[in-house]
Motif scaffolding. Structure first.
Motif, mmCIF file in Angstrom:
data_model
loop_
_atom_site.group_PDB
_atom_site.id
_atom_site.type_symbol
_atom_site.label_atom_id
_atom_site.label_comp_id
_atom_site.label_asym_id
_atom_site.label_seq_id
_atom_site.Cartn_x
_atom_site.Cartn_y
_atom_site.Cartn_z
ATOM 1 N N VAL A 41 32.442 21.062 28.178
ATOM 2 C CA VAL A 41 32.704 22.782 28.070
ATOM 3 C C VAL A 41 32.713 22.959 26.071
ATOM 4 O O VAL A 41 32.627 21.913 25.463
ATOM 5 C CB VAL A 41 34.525 22.918 27.407
ATOM 6 C CG1 VAL A 41 34.879 24.014 26.780
ATOM 7 C CG2 VAL A 41 35.623 22.317 28.484
ATOM 8 N N CYS A 42 31.613 23.549 26.643
ATOM 9 C CA CYS A 42 30.385 24.073 25.188
ATOM 10 C C CYS A 42 30.564 25.729 24.741
ATOM 11 O O CYS A 42 30.791 26.657 25.600
ATOM 12 C CB CYS A 42 29.083 23.511 26.646
ATOM 13 S SG CYS A 42 28.474 22.572 27.310
ATOM 14 N N ALA A 43 29.996 25.606 23.899
ATOM 15 C CA ALA A 43 30.488 26.727 22.483
ATOM 16 C C ALA A 43 29.361 26.523 21.642
ATOM 17 O O ALA A 43 28.885 25.628 21.591
ATOM 18 C CB ALA A 43 31.290 27.355 22.391
ATOM 19 N N PRO A 46 31.653 24.157 18.663
ATOM 20 C CA PRO A 46 32.365 24.078 18.818
ATOM 21 C C PRO A 46 33.351 23.438 17.917
ATOM 22 O O PRO A 46 34.582 23.223 18.433
ATOM 23 C CB PRO A 46 32.040 22.687 19.287
ATOM 24 C CG PRO A 46 30.966 21.813 18.691
ATOM 25 C CD PRO A 46 29.915 23.717 18.868
ATOM 26 N N SER A 47 33.609 23.501 16.543
ATOM 27 C CA SER A 47 34.005 23.783 15.445
ATOM 28 C C SER A 47 35.502 24.860 15.349
ATOM 29 O O SER A 47 36.291 25.659 15.051
ATOM 30 C CB SER A 47 34.241 23.286 14.100
ATOM 31 O OG SER A 47 32.970 24.503 13.855
ATOM 32 N N LYS A 48 35.094 25.944 16.145
ATOM 33 C CA LYS A 48 35.407 27.571 16.223
ATOM 34 C C LYS A 48 36.645 27.481 17.138
ATOM 35 O O LYS A 48 36.502 27.173 18.382
ATOM 36 C CB LYS A 48 34.649 28.541 15.963
ATOM 37 C CG LYS A 48 35.189 30.154 16.427
ATOM 38 C CD LYS A 48 34.490 31.055 16.103
ATOM 39 C CE LYS A 48 34.363 32.397 16.494
ATOM 40 N NZ LYS A 48 33.146 33.538 16.611
ATOM 41 N N ALA A 60 36.104 24.239 22.589
ATOM 42 C CA ALA A 60 35.179 23.686 22.829
ATOM 43 C C ALA A 60 34.616 22.586 22.923
ATOM 44 O O ALA A 60 35.257 21.795 21.982
ATOM 45 C CB ALA A 60 34.253 23.951 23.126
ATOM 46 N N THR A 61 34.714 21.439 23.190
ATOM 47 C CA THR A 61 34.167 19.672 23.181
ATOM 48 C C THR A 61 32.682 19.733 22.732
ATOM 49 O O THR A 61 32.801 18.262 22.040
ATOM 50 C CB THR A 61 34.646 18.778 24.483
ATOM 51 O OG1 THR A 61 34.317 19.184 25.150
ATOM 52 C CG2 THR A 61 36.375 19.733 24.594
ATOM 53 N N HIS A 62 32.078 20.525 23.514
ATOM 54 C CA HIS A 62 30.967 20.271 23.092
ATOM 55 C C HIS A 62 29.551 21.757 22.403
ATOM 56 O O HIS A 62 30.453 22.413 22.970
ATOM 57 C CB HIS A 62 29.854 19.573 24.572
ATOM 58 C CG HIS A 62 30.850 18.800 24.669
ATOM 59 N ND1 HIS A 62 31.490 18.023 25.652
ATOM 60 C CD2 HIS A 62 29.792 16.973 24.377
ATOM 61 C CE1 HIS A 62 32.212 17.405 25.560
ATOM 62 N NE2 HIS A 62 30.517 16.158 25.419
ATOM 63 N N GLU A 87 21.258 31.378 23.245
ATOM 64 C CA GLU A 87 21.169 30.502 23.847
ATOM 65 C C GLU A 87 21.431 30.437 24.999
ATOM 66 O O GLU A 87 20.956 28.849 25.924
ATOM 67 C CB GLU A 87 21.353 28.960 22.353
ATOM 68 C CG GLU A 87 21.312 27.677 22.832
ATOM 69 C CD GLU A 87 21.607 26.869 21.944
ATOM 70 O OE1 GLU A 87 21.810 25.582 22.158
ATOM 71 O OE2 GLU A 87 22.091 27.908 21.108
ATOM 72 N N ALA A 88 22.640 29.953 25.515
ATOM 73 C CA ALA A 88 23.408 30.401 26.723
ATOM 74 C C ALA A 88 22.410 30.881 28.038
ATOM 75 O O ALA A 88 22.263 30.127 28.913
ATOM 76 C CB ALA A 88 24.830 31.596 26.963
#
Length: 344
Positions: A41-43, A46-48, A60-62, A87-88
């Motif tokens: 699970v990407c964002a 990922p700390s937000k 998110a985890t990644h 980027e997405a």
């Protein structure tokens, strides 16, 4: 081979659509004979904690970068207006360029459109967003009816639960129907619904349309069990037949015959869902006359035969038919056709 699955998230996250992807690809089902997925699970950060449409938060985890080598990149829906992270969009384009698959659930199709991946392709989204998707991306061939559309590397699905169908379809393609069936069995869902099956929706009568014919349309909706002809309807509307046909096409968007047929099918759906009338009784109540005629029109409009529709949406046993209930105004709709036929 489908092994690495990455989900891209941006605020506001659609939690149910995300849960669909997590349920199909994110749970270890190796004990059931399902190959393991490397699920990410990407964002962008990922700390937000990402805001969702329901008020809860998702982490998110990644980072997005982890999706760069994924076999499948999935978009679980969100805002139709973006912003779509550059980027997405680059990751989505790159996935298709290197032969990977991309999948969207519901409004996630707008991400694929923003990435330029819907141009020249057939695609689906929730029926509520289909017109907007077509307007935003005029090179896309938007299918407003289907549960999901598979067009090469791009797989798009309609609202919410249709995402389950699209995911299982993809699993069946990549890993075989046995694996898809095992996942479906654990989820307690049908193992396969064809993408061409219709979205079951009712389109409300637009307030701004059919102004001069509204009284006639209201009357027709209450008399669907009767026979109607264009001369009789024109006389009731106090117009010539030619004027009536032109006005009906302009204001309603289709021919009188097509509109009445669509209303009869819509009423048949309502009766199948809410009564125990048999198909013959429903055919008479809706103006189709016989069960055979009802079945023909129902299959064409809805994509299922009447009894299968009843089993799916009502689950009742057909035994004692009650009196036919009145036809509620809120259930009436029009079906707008882009193909206006000169005959009527």
């Amino acid at each position: 081979m489908l092994h690495t699955v990455a989900v891209l998230l941006e605020e506001p996250v659609a939690p149910f659509e995300l849960a669909v992807l997590c349920e199909v690809f994110g749970i270890d089902r190796t004990e059931d004979g399902v190959p393991p997925f490397d699920f990410r699970v990407c964002a962008a950060d990922p700390s937000k904690v990402l805001r969702t449409k329901t008020g809860m938060g998702v982490v998110a985890t990644h980072p997005f970068e982890a999706a760069r080598d994924a076999d499948l990149i999935a978009i679980p829906g969100g805002s139709v207006d973006g912003p779509f992270h550059p980027e997405a969009l680059e990751l989505l384009r790159g996935a298709v360029a290197r032969g990977a698959r991309v999948l969207s659930v519901c409004s996630g199709a707008f991400w694929l459109g923003a990435a330029g991946l819907l141009d020249g392709r057939a695609c689906a989204t929730h029926w509520k967003h289909s017109t907007l998707l077509a307007e935003r991306f005029p090179e896309a061939r938007v299918d407003a009816d289907s549960l999901y559309v598979d067009d090469g590397p791009v797989l798009t699905s309609a609202g919410t639960a249709a995402g389950i169908d699209a995911c299982l379809h993809l699993v069946g393609q990549e890993l075989g129907t046995d694996v898809a069936n095992r996942i479906a069995r654990r989820m307690v869902v049908p193992p396969h619904r064809a993408g061409g099956q219709r979205q079951f929706v009712e389109t409300p009568l637009p307030v701004e349309s059919a102004d001069s014919l509204r009284e006639l349309l209201d009357w027709l909706a209450q008399h669907l069990d009767e026979e109607h002809s264009v001369p009789a309807l024109a006389a009731r509307a106090t117009m010539s037949e030619r004027t009536f046909a032109r006005r009906f096409a302009r204001e309603v968007g289709t021919t009188p015959h097509k509109w009445i047929t669509a209303q009869r099918v819509l009423r048949a759906r309502h009766l199948l869902e809410t009564t125990t009338l048999d198909v013959e009784g429903i055919a008479r109540a809706c103006g189709f006359g016989t069960a055979a005629v009802l079945r023909s029109h129902f299959q064409k409009e809805v994509g299922l035969p009447p009894l299968q529709y009843r089993r799916t949406f009502a689950g009742r046993d057909v035994r004692t038919p009650p009196p036919v209930p009145p036809w509620p105004a809120e259930h009436r709709s029009i079906t707008v056709s882009s193909e206006l036929l000169p005959q009527y």
